[in-house]
Scaffold this motif. Structure first.
Motif, PDB file in Angstrom:
ATOM      1  N   ALA A  65       0.953  -1.322  -0.034  1.00  0.00           N
ATOM      2  CA  ALA A  65      -0.034  -0.181   0.063  1.00  0.00           C
ATOM      3  C   ALA A  65       1.038   1.266  -0.102  1.00  0.00           C
ATOM      4  CB  ALA A  65      -0.789  -0.120   1.223  1.00  0.00           C
ATOM      5  N   THR A  66       1.912   1.259   0.848  1.00  0.00           N
ATOM      6  CA  THR A  66       2.827   2.463   0.808  1.00  0.00           C
ATOM      7  C   THR A  66       3.537   2.709  -0.420  1.00  0.00           C
ATOM      8  OG1 THR A  66       3.033   2.048   3.232  1.00  0.00           O
ATOM      9  CG2 THR A  66       4.716   3.476   2.221  1.00  0.00           C
ATOM     10  N   MET A  67       3.983   1.737  -1.080  1.00  0.00           N
ATOM     11  CA  MET A  67       4.771   1.804  -2.423  1.00  0.00           C
ATOM     12  C   MET A  67       3.669   2.156  -3.173  1.00  0.00           C
ATOM     13  SD  MET A  67       7.443   2.008  -3.748  1.00  0.00           S
ATOM     14  CE  MET A  67       8.974   1.132  -2.880  1.00  0.00           C
ATOM     15  N   ARG A  68       2.532   1.515  -3.430  1.00  0.00           N
ATOM     16  CA  ARG A  68       1.749   2.025  -4.454  1.00  0.00           C
ATOM     17  C   ARG A  68       1.379   3.387  -4.355  1.00  0.00           C
ATOM     18  NH1 ARG A  68      -1.566  -1.612  -3.563  1.00  0.00           N
ATOM     19  NH2 ARG A  68      -1.128  -3.112  -5.195  1.00  0.00           N
ATOM     20  N   ALA A  69       1.163   3.802  -3.369  1.00  0.00           N
ATOM     21  CA  ALA A  69       0.855   5.490  -3.289  1.00  0.00           C
ATOM     22  C   ALA A  69       2.065   6.062  -3.819  1.00  0.00           C
ATOM     23  CB  ALA A  69       0.593   5.829  -1.850  1.00  0.00           C
ATOM     24  N   SER A  70       3.299   5.776  -3.324  1.00  0.00           N
ATOM     25  CA  SER A  70       4.620   6.304  -3.630  1.00  0.00           C
ATOM     26  C   SER A  70       4.661   6.219  -5.225  1.00  0.00           C
ATOM     27  CB  SER A  70       5.632   5.599  -3.220  1.00  0.00           C
ATOM     28  OG  SER A  70       5.627   5.869  -1.790  1.00  0.00           O
ATOM     29  N   LEU A  71       4.495   5.132  -5.966  1.00  0.00           N
ATOM     30  CA  LEU A  71       4.743   5.014  -7.419  1.00  0.00           C
ATOM     31  C   LEU A  71       3.708   5.952  -7.968  1.00  0.00           C
ATOM     32  CD1 LEU A  71       5.280   1.030  -7.425  1.00  0.00           C
ATOM     33  CD2 LEU A  71       6.913   2.930  -7.755  1.00  0.00           C
ATOM     34  N   LEU A  72       2.187   5.909  -7.466  1.00  0.00           N
ATOM     35  CA  LEU A  72       1.265   6.829  -8.313  1.00  0.00           C
ATOM     36  C   LEU A  72       1.740   8.228  -8.168  1.00  0.00           C
ATOM     37  CD1 LEU A  72      -2.027   5.099  -7.100  1.00  0.00           C
ATOM     38  CD2 LEU A  72      -1.022   5.154  -9.400  1.00  0.00           C
TER      39      LEU A  72
END
Length: 223
Positions: free
Chosen positions: A139-146
């Protein structure tokens, strides 16, 4: 099970693989705090600039290590929700919005402490390499990538020492390329893959950012 002595050793192993890719005009983007000692090894190998993705996990009630969502403080804060976990805990959108408030305050504190008046490193048109010390739920990484994708890199690369195969396959849809050194299935805890997984303090983040600035030299403003 693959284990790394510490984050620096994991970063060195990751840097060996990333350097072989010979990416055009790379910039390294780290998730603080644990991702910074990994990222500095990429900076040392590539002589690329480093910047931070200011993101905070929103933990599930009573299980703070379980990410129900993550918030990234960009031009406007954006929240990425792990829908299955949110449903399991009966959390509404309003609940998660309320839970994000203290995380945004912490992001503001860290931004002032780590970056001060430092300008963003330009990402548009470059190869953006996003890294952390490992990925649990994603979840944290997905937000960062977006958030990074919104800055229009020419190529978006996810590079981490450890993550589960399932999470890597899922996050692979958000990026142009994934580099992950070990993918245990299941991944029980990131810390199990490190001999030393002690907390990275604020002073260390500031010190490593200063080193990255010296190695990369002056950067043009992001336009």
């Amino acid at each position: 099970m693959t284990r790394f002595p510490d984050r620096s050793a994991a970063g060195q192993a990751l840097a060996e693989v990333v350097a072989q890719k010979a990416y055009d005009d790379p910039v390294v983007l780290a998730l603080p705090r644990g991702g910074v000692p990994v990222a500095i090894e990429l900076v040392r190998a590539l002589k690329a600039p480093m910047d931070l993705v200011m993101v905070r996990k929103i933990g599930a009630p009573g299980q703070q290590e379980l990410a129900v969502a993550a918030v990234v403080n960009g031009d406007d804060p954006q929240i990425v929700v792990n829908d299955s976990i949110a449903r399991a805990f009966g959390l509404s959108e309003a609940d998660i919005d309320a839970m994000s408030k203290p995380r945004l305050a912490e992001i503001a504190r860290r931004r002032a402490l780590y970056l001060g008046g430092r300008k963003k490193v330009p990402v548009k048109g470059r190869t953006a390499i996003v890294t952390d010390d490992g990925i649990a739920t994603g979840a944290t990484m997905r937000a960062s990538l977006l958030a990074v994708r919104r800055r229009e890199p020419a190529r978006l690369v996810l590079a981490v020492p450890v993550a589960s195969r399932e999470v890597i396959e899922d996050l692979g849809k958000e990026v142009d390329e994934v580099i992950c050194l070990t993918m245990p299935d299941p991944l029980r805890a990131i810390g199990m893959h490190y001999d030393d997984f002690s907390q990275v303090d604020d002073d260390e983040v500031v010190r490593l950012l200063a080193e990255a600035d010296r190695l990369a030299g002056p950067q043009p403003p992001e336009g």
